[in-house]
Design an enzyme around this catalytic site. Structure first.
Site, PDB file in Angstrom:
ATOM      1  N   ASN A   7       0.878  -1.165   0.000  1.00  0.00           N
ATOM      2  CA  ASN A   7       0.000   0.000   0.000  1.00  0.00           C
ATOM      3  C   ASN A   7       0.918   1.218   0.000  1.00  0.00           C
ATOM      4  O   ASN A   7       1.411   1.639   1.044  1.00  0.00           O
ATOM      5  CB  ASN A   7      -0.887  -0.046   1.256  1.00  0.00           C
ATOM      6  N   GLU A 348      -8.103  -5.785   4.819  1.00  0.00           N
ATOM      7  CA  GLU A 348      -7.954  -5.406   3.409  1.00  0.00           C
ATOM      8  C   GLU A 348      -6.725  -6.058   2.784  1.00  0.00           C
ATOM      9  O   GLU A 348      -6.746  -6.450   1.620  1.00  0.00           O
ATOM     10  CB  GLU A 348      -7.877  -3.873   3.296  1.00  0.00           C
TER      11      GLU A 348
END
Ligand code: ADP
Length: 363
Positions: A7, A348
């Site tokens: 990320n 996630e």
């Protein structure tokens, strides 16, 4: 199969390493100035991986699912920088860094928006001149899709309902907050919009307000576009009302009788309750309401404030069960409640690893 989940933000890179669907390590590098150097170091430390899955914020209207990254995907993500300037550029820097270091590794993009591509036109179109949609693609996109999808899957397993029959209202409540109406396993509507500013009250974002307020601030108070941008995104929400954006601090202040902290809690819960009601009506039938995210998973007080006095929907929360703490999914409704209420730890990174494994495995 070893999967690295990345990320890449504008000033930080979060990563998690998975061996099949088990997370084996994770980390966060802050104050990132050079994505290439940071990712080289991360990959150097963890060794060879089979595939890399990237969180990419904006997939526009093109990506209804995750994709294997090729030159076409890179160009599309680049084109979408204008819709998510802070995020897509940094996400792309992460993708390009991996491509440069290990050109042979399969890379997958998992978009925050793609779960919401099933939203019908009457729910995603704003009532402004249609040319703004046609020419500038201004419409509701929705975000947090990876989380809403993950908790939808988990709720389906917990409730033992096949996804194609599953109707849910899923709350992702963290620093950013959104709620999704899930119809037959797919996103039917969600509270975030063209940007992640719309909808629920957030840590420092205002959520829904009368758009004329912006015009008033500009015309009558002489504020610049940048000043208004900063106020709505960084100085509003819970922080704007009571000075703190952190729910734990606000709950502590409220317990000590701080009036503005109490007001912030009421505003936060009331907005969420209104969305719950409107999505229940939009769906027609609701099998479950799900709470996830730092606040959704850990704050019995907020869950209670949102769900109390909802006899009109047949919702009954069990005060004792609401106090449970667990990383495994659990139920907090009474036996008589017509709608199940679940708390589910969202993950996630795990969802990105799952999608990456699925696509890279087929490759
Ligand atoms: P992000 O959206 O950045 O991923 P999180 O999902 O971790 O953030 O959520 C952060 C929020 O969760 C903060 O407002 C924090 O105060 C809140 N939170 C975490 N633990 C608790 C708790 N025990 N009670 C109330 N709020 C909590």
């Amino acid at each position: 199969m070893k999967i690295l989940v990345l990320n890449s933000g504008s000033s930080s890179v979060k990563y998690a390493l998975f061996e099949d669907d088990k997370q084996i390590s994770n980390g966060l590098v802050e104050r990132v100035e050079d994505h290439l150097a940071t990712i080289k170091e991360i990959l150097g430390n963890i060794g060879k991986v089979d595939a890399v899955g990237h969180r990419v914020v904006h997939g526009g209207e093109k990506y209804k699912n995750s994709v294997i990254i090729d030159s076409d995907a890179i160009e599309t993500i680049r084109d979408l920088i204008s819709l998510a300037p802070l995020h897509n550029g940094a996400n792309l820097a992460g993708i390009e860094a991996v491509a440069k270091l290990y050109p042979d590794i399969t890379q997958v993009a998992v978009f925050d928006t793609s779960f919401h591509q099933s939203i019908p036109d009457f729910a995603y179109t704003y009532a402004i001149p249609i040319s703004f949609y046609e020419q500038h693609k201004i419409r509701k996109y929705g975000f947090h899709g990876t989380s809403h999808k993950y908790i939808t899957n988990e709720a389906g397993k917990f409730l033992n309902i096949a996804e194609q029959n599953l109707n849910l209202i899923t709350f992702h409540l963290g620093n950013g907050d959104s709620v999704c109406a899930v119809k037959n396993g797919k996103s039917f509507d969600t509270s975030m919009g063209f940007t992640p500013l719309e909808g629920l009250v957030m840590g420092s974002r205002c959520g829904d307000i009368d758009p004329q307020i912006l015009i008033y601030l500009a015309k009558q108070k002489g504020l610049s576009v940048d000043e208004i941008d900063k106020i709505l995104n960084k100085e509003s929400g819970l922080k704007g009302i009571c000075g703190s954006s952190d729910m734990r601090d606000i709950e502590a202040k409220a317990q000590n009788g701080d009036k503005l902290a109490l007001l912030a809690l009421d505003i936060f819960a009331y907005r969420a309750k209104k969305y719950l009601g409107s999505y229940a009506v939009a769906l027609g039938r609701v099998d479950g309401i799900v709470f996830a995210g730092g606040i959704g998973e850990n704050s019995p007080l907020i869950r209670m404030k949102i769900l109390q006095d909802l006899e009109i929907l047949g919702i009954e929360i069990d005060e004792q069960k609401n106090q449970v703490r667990s990383r495994e999914p659990f139920e907090i409704n009474t036996e008589n409640s017509k709608i199940k209420i679940l708390v589910i730890h969202t993950d996630e990174e795990k969802e990105i690893a799952k999608q990456t494994m699925r696509l890279a495995g087929d490759n």
